[in-house]
Design an enzyme around this catalytic site. Structure first.
Site, mmCIF file in Angstrom:
data_model
loop_
_atom_site.group_PDB
_atom_site.id
_atom_site.type_symbol
_atom_site.label_atom_id
_atom_site.label_comp_id
_atom_site.label_asym_id
_atom_site.label_seq_id
_atom_site.Cartn_x
_atom_site.Cartn_y
_atom_site.Cartn_z
ATOM 1 N N ASP A 232 0.360 5.009 1.630
ATOM 2 C CA ASP A 232 -0.329 5.149 3.008
ATOM 3 C C ASP A 232 -1.197 6.247 2.927
ATOM 4 O OD1 ASP A 232 1.233 4.037 5.112
ATOM 5 O OD2 ASP A 232 2.304 5.490 5.163
ATOM 6 N N ARG B 189 5.457 6.318 13.280
ATOM 7 C CA ARG B 189 5.151 7.147 11.959
ATOM 8 C C ARG B 189 5.014 8.532 12.300
ATOM 9 N NH1 ARG B 189 1.777 4.888 8.050
ATOM 10 N NH2 ARG B 189 0.229 6.845 8.294
ATOM 11 N N HIS C 54 4.870 -0.588 0.313
ATOM 12 C CA HIS C 54 5.524 -1.023 0.885
ATOM 13 C C HIS C 54 4.793 -1.975 1.280
ATOM 14 C CE1 HIS C 54 4.102 2.828 3.215
ATOM 15 N NE2 HIS C 54 3.899 1.773 4.315
ATOM 16 N N HIS D 241 0.980 -1.011 0.311
ATOM 17 C CA HIS D 241 -0.480 -0.420 -0.033
ATOM 18 C C HIS D 241 0.692 1.033 -0.090
ATOM 19 C CE1 HIS D 241 1.226 -0.770 4.057
ATOM 20 N NE2 HIS D 241 0.494 0.528 4.936
#
Length: 362
Positions: free
Chosen positions: A165, A329, A313, A163
């Site tokens: 983000d 994150r 990723h 995906h």
């Protein structure tokens, strides 16, 4: 008992250590009922435009910089992210835009410094449904352990988790920062990244021509459904956007394939079967694209800085019977994805660069 003094509370927040919090409490996230207005559109000014093409501020000060694969992934030793100058931040933006993802080990940066670094690259995204640390809504926490329900992971193939983000936002993230500070053991919990540039380059010219100009719907409906099922708030009313299947990076000018299994659900203007056939092909192209992927073996206190516009990723959940993995994150937003017919492929740019070097030698 009197309520805590606001100044004392602010000081406590400034001292928060998420790594220690994860060690002591495990799942420490809060899920406030806070609602947010829709994210307003803004003009993104990418710091990479100010970068030195030679990236001298990085190369002249790092102990070592080396590529992990030819197409994606670079590792830097000897620089601390919390001590970068503005010039180094600009050069990092360009390096990340070119290489997709850049890794740093043994990083001292704390969550508050990470927030400040992220703000340099754009307004920080607050997730529509996920929990966050107390008083830190822009922080997206990664935490899984042996108590994590495994049914979701057991009945899907690992490749389905690729995906980019929150690509369902109108202006999805650009440069993104992830620090992993707790690992399950000596092995497990790696993360993979794939290059959208190379994914585009490795399509045939006929397929490139076909997908350019197409648009696809990206949706966060699955996350919304999970939040409602868990009794958590959905913070905004929009979780769907339409983006080009091939986008162009504003700094490099390179074309990138911009679909992935996680959030891309339908190609505009196609029937369900047509869309499923094309997206199925493109998703499998990414999943099987081992020649344009990099797999990073984390050490505690490593940081990955990647460009969410031109990569996707996939985290490896191979440790849920072994131990816990924790990190956080910071997610700055960037421009609205766009397609530019004048954009070039990375392959074309590499050829032009090689030719220019050859001319200099003559």
């Amino acid at each position: 008992m009197a309520p805590p003094n606001s100044e004392t509370l602010a000081q406590d927040i400034e001292k928060i250590d998420l790594k220690q919090l994860a060690r002591e409490k495990g799942r420490y996230l809060v899920y406030p009922e806070t609602k947010y207005p829709e994210i307003e559109e803004f003009v993104h000014k990418d710091p990479g435009h100010r970068a030195d093409p030679k990236l001298a501020s990085l190369y002249d000060n790092a102990e070592k910089i080396f590529d992990l694969t030819p197409q994606i992934g670079t590792e830097i030793h000897g620089l601390q992210l919390n001590k970068l100058t503005d010039k180094q931040k600009d050069d990092l933006a360009l390096l990340v835009a070119e290489r997709g993802v850049v890794f740093f080990r043994k990083q001292d940066i704390n969550v508050h410094e990470a927030i400040k670094l992220g703000e340099y690259y754009g307004p920080l995204h607050i997730h529509n449904t996920f929990g966050h640390p107390p008083e830190l809504p822009p922080i997206h926490v990664v935490y899984f352990d042996t108590q994590t329900p495994k049914q979701y992971f057991n009945y899907r193939r690992a490749g389905d988790a690729w995906h980019s983000d929150v690509s369902y936002e109108k202006q999805p993230p650009g440069l993104t920062i992830l620090k992993i500070d707790l690992l399950p053991g000596e092995a497990g919990g790696d993360t993979m990244w794939a290059s959208g540039y190379s994914a585009y380059d490795r399509l045939s010219p006929a397929m490139q021509k076909f997908v350019e100009g197409l648009e696809a719907v990206h949706t966060g409906q699955m996350q919304v459904d999970e939040a409602i099922s868990a009794g958590h708030a959905v913070r905004r009313e929009t979780w769907e956007a339409t983006h080009p299947v091939v986008r162009v990076h504003p700094v490099t000018g390179w074309k990138s394939l911009y679909v992935q299994p996680g959030f891309t659900k339908h190609i505009v203007g196609m029937s369900r079967r047509e869309s499923e056939a094309i997206l199925g092909f493109l998703n499998n192209h990414i999943i099987a694209g081992h020649n344009f992927q990099v797999r990073f073996k984390w050490e505690e206190d490593s940081v990955a800085v990647w460009d969410n516009r031109v990569t996707c990723h996939n985290a490896m959940f191979d440790y849920l019977d072994v131990g816990r993995r924790h990190g956080y994150r910071v997610t700055p937003q960037a421009e609205k994805p766009y397609y530019d017919a004048n954009g070039k492929s990375k392959h074309e740019a590499d050829i032009a660069k090689a030719q220019a070097k050859q001319k200099q030698k003559q």
